[in-house]
Motif scaffolding. Sequence first.
Motif, PDB file in Angstrom:
ATOM      1  N   HIS A   1      -1.425  -5.960   2.490  1.00 19.27           N
ATOM      2  CA  HIS A   1      -2.021  -5.592   1.202  1.00 19.27           C
ATOM      3  C   HIS A   1      -1.543  -4.211   0.774  1.00 19.27           C
ATOM      4  O   HIS A   1      -1.187  -3.999  -0.394  1.00 19.27           O
ATOM      5  CB  HIS A   1      -3.548  -5.611   1.297  1.00 19.27           C
ATOM      6  N   ARG A   2      -1.507  -3.271   1.700  1.00 17.80           N
ATOM      7  CA  ARG A   2      -1.044  -1.922   1.366  1.00 17.80           C
ATOM      8  C   ARG A   2       0.437  -1.952   1.004  1.00 17.80           C
ATOM      9  O   ARG A   2       0.877  -1.246   0.075  1.00 17.80           O
ATOM     10  CB  ARG A   2      -1.289  -0.982   2.550  1.00 17.80           C
ATOM     11  N   THR A   3       1.227  -2.748   1.689  1.00 18.48           N
ATOM     12  CA  THR A   3       2.655  -2.856   1.378  1.00 18.48           C
ATOM     13  C   THR A   3       2.863  -3.387  -0.037  1.00 18.48           C
ATOM     14  O   THR A   3       3.728  -2.909  -0.776  1.00 18.48           O
ATOM     15  CB  THR A   3       3.358  -3.774   2.397  1.00 18.48           C
ATOM     16  N   GLU A   4       2.067  -4.371  -0.432  1.00 25.91           N
ATOM     17  CA  GLU A   4       2.153  -4.904  -1.797  1.00 25.91           C
ATOM     18  C   GLU A   4       1.803  -3.835  -2.823  1.00 25.91           C
ATOM     19  O   GLU A   4       2.467  -3.717  -3.871  1.00 25.91           O
ATOM     20  CB  GLU A   4       1.228  -6.109  -1.934  1.00 25.91           C
ATOM     21  N   GLU A   5       0.777  -3.044  -2.547  1.00 29.90           N
ATOM     22  CA  GLU A   5       0.403  -1.951  -3.456  1.00 29.90           C
ATOM     23  C   GLU A   5       1.550  -0.961  -3.622  1.00 29.90           C
ATOM     24  O   GLU A   5       1.873  -0.541  -4.744  1.00 29.90           O
ATOM     25  CB  GLU A   5      -0.832  -1.222  -2.934  1.00 29.90           C
ATOM     26  N   VAL A   6       2.156  -0.579  -2.509  1.00 30.96           N
ATOM     27  CA  VAL A   6       3.260   0.379  -2.558  1.00 30.96           C
ATOM     28  C   VAL A   6       4.444  -0.206  -3.320  1.00 30.96           C
ATOM     29  O   VAL A   6       5.069   0.473  -4.143  1.00 30.96           O
ATOM     30  CB  VAL A   6       3.689   0.797  -1.132  1.00 30.96           C
ATOM     31  N   ALA A   7       4.768  -1.475  -3.088  1.00 31.21           N
ATOM     32  CA  ALA A   7       5.899  -2.123  -3.765  1.00 31.21           C
ATOM     33  C   ALA A   7       5.703  -2.115  -5.284  1.00 31.21           C
ATOM     34  O   ALA A   7       6.627  -1.775  -6.042  1.00 31.21           O
ATOM     35  CB  ALA A   7       6.075  -3.546  -3.253  1.00 31.21           C
ATOM     36  N   HIS A   8       4.530  -2.484  -5.731  1.00 33.33           N
ATOM     37  CA  HIS A   8       4.262  -2.498  -7.175  1.00 33.33           C
ATOM     38  C   HIS A   8       4.293  -1.082  -7.751  1.00 33.33           C
ATOM     39  O   HIS A   8       4.811  -0.863  -8.858  1.00 33.33           O
ATOM     40  CB  HIS A   8       2.924  -3.165  -7.458  1.00 33.33           C
ATOM     41  N   ARG A   9       3.738  -0.116  -7.012  1.00 31.08           N
ATOM     42  CA  ARG A   9       3.739   1.262  -7.502  1.00 31.08           C
ATOM     43  C   ARG A   9       5.164   1.791  -7.639  1.00 31.08           C
ATOM     44  O   ARG A   9       5.496   2.464  -8.626  1.00 31.08           O
ATOM     45  CB  ARG A   9       2.939   2.149  -6.556  1.00 31.08           C
ATOM     46  N   LEU A  10       6.025   1.494  -6.682  1.00 30.16           N
ATOM     47  CA  LEU A  10       7.407   1.947  -6.749  1.00 30.16           C
ATOM     48  C   LEU A  10       8.147   1.321  -7.922  1.00 30.16           C
ATOM     49  O   LEU A  10       8.910   2.001  -8.632  1.00 30.16           O
ATOM     50  CB  LEU A  10       8.131   1.621  -5.438  1.00 30.16           C
ATOM     51  N   LEU A  11       7.919   0.033  -8.161  1.00 29.43           N
ATOM     52  CA  LEU A  11       8.567  -0.618  -9.303  1.00 29.43           C
ATOM     53  C   LEU A  11       8.036  -0.060 -10.620  1.00 29.43           C
ATOM     54  O   LEU A  11       8.799   0.136 -11.573  1.00 29.43           O
ATOM     55  CB  LEU A  11       8.367  -2.132  -9.241  1.00 29.43           C
TER      56      LEU A  11
END
Length: 428
Positions: free
Chosen positions: A141-151
Amino acid sequence: MPNAEKLRSAARLQYKRAVLWSHARRGDLVCRLMLHEHLADPYPLYEGIRAEGPVYRSRAGVQAVTAHELCGQVLRDSAFGRRNEDAGTAEPAADGPPAAADAPAGGGNASFLDGEVADHMRWRRLVAPAFRTRKIAEYRHRTEEVAHRLLDAALDRGGDFDLVTDFASPLPITVISELLGITDVDVDRFAHYGLVTGRAIDGVRSVRQATEFREAAGELDAMFTALVRRRRDEPGDDLVSDLLRPQGDERLPEQEIIGTCQLLLTAGFETTTNLVSNAVLRLLSDREQWEALVADPKLAPAVAEESLRYDPPVQYSIRVVRDTLHLGGVTLPSGTVLMLVLGAANRDPDVFPDPHRFDITRPDAGQHLAFLSGAHYCVGAPLARMEADVALSVLAERLPELRRAGRLRRRPTAALRGLLNLPVSSGR
């Protein structure tokens, strides 16, 4: 380093490079690999090595193994050591694979990567819980949050961005830093550590490179020494705190924890950065397969496995023969250094039909050796796979029109294969 010592070191490096060059000009394929003559596409060179037989003797002081079956046998057999136990290498060796290819990322501190099987398994029992299925699910879940934030950040700056520096590198750096309990993460600095230590795996080629390695190792040592001592007094919910807690009668010494943390930081993001960037590069070169992923982002795990097979982040690994034995019909005396060419083994036609074709529907891609095998199978493989799954599926879902938008730059290493830059356009 005193000036006289620098001059001597520079002279040794120049001499060794000249020797490699001489052997390469005479047709030694491993020497050509170590001179970085084929960084853009090393696979035809691997096929040349394969054509010479199952075990190729190089004048670089190693014997190269390309067959999938033999590489797997060596990785699983305790008759082959991780490294020369008499070497005691605290820094990468100069310009050659025998001591360099599995050099520790953390200078003089021990890490579980360096240990022989008994010590390695002791460390692994303490580290492995952080990478179990339940934990990986928590990290997702945290990885998904980081991925979206970076994009989001990349797209806010415009439709074009760099896939490596804006996404594939900061994503795993952020995740592994949080896992270790590192605050105030400097993504650019950590990426620099990864580049410096990764380059050293090929062997030190200049006094400047040796200095950079020592400086990076020193900075990492200081950072983790402070972190370990802080967590000893103030435990938290992170891997460093877990490593400090005794497990029954077992407790890791402080220096081993520091070395392990240095390895986990750099190895924990380098593999994933290269995996994601290699996969995206290949997909964007084959629109049909990219569009298949866009149509079904659940194919992301299959894409990751095929990328690990087709263009693995780690191209070779080193082992040393403990006692005289036979391999592939060749007698190997005790002390023989083997270069296991994983990039070639993963394209062995005896295992993978049409091996030079990238195919995300390939049913047997998971037989690759990208994460090694046996006792030293990569403990962080579940994390890398999860991060690649998230990265690829998020890209496919959010940027279906993603395309290349400029010239790429590759890492200047033979052992680690990945990109420094990959300009892309979101199509927006």
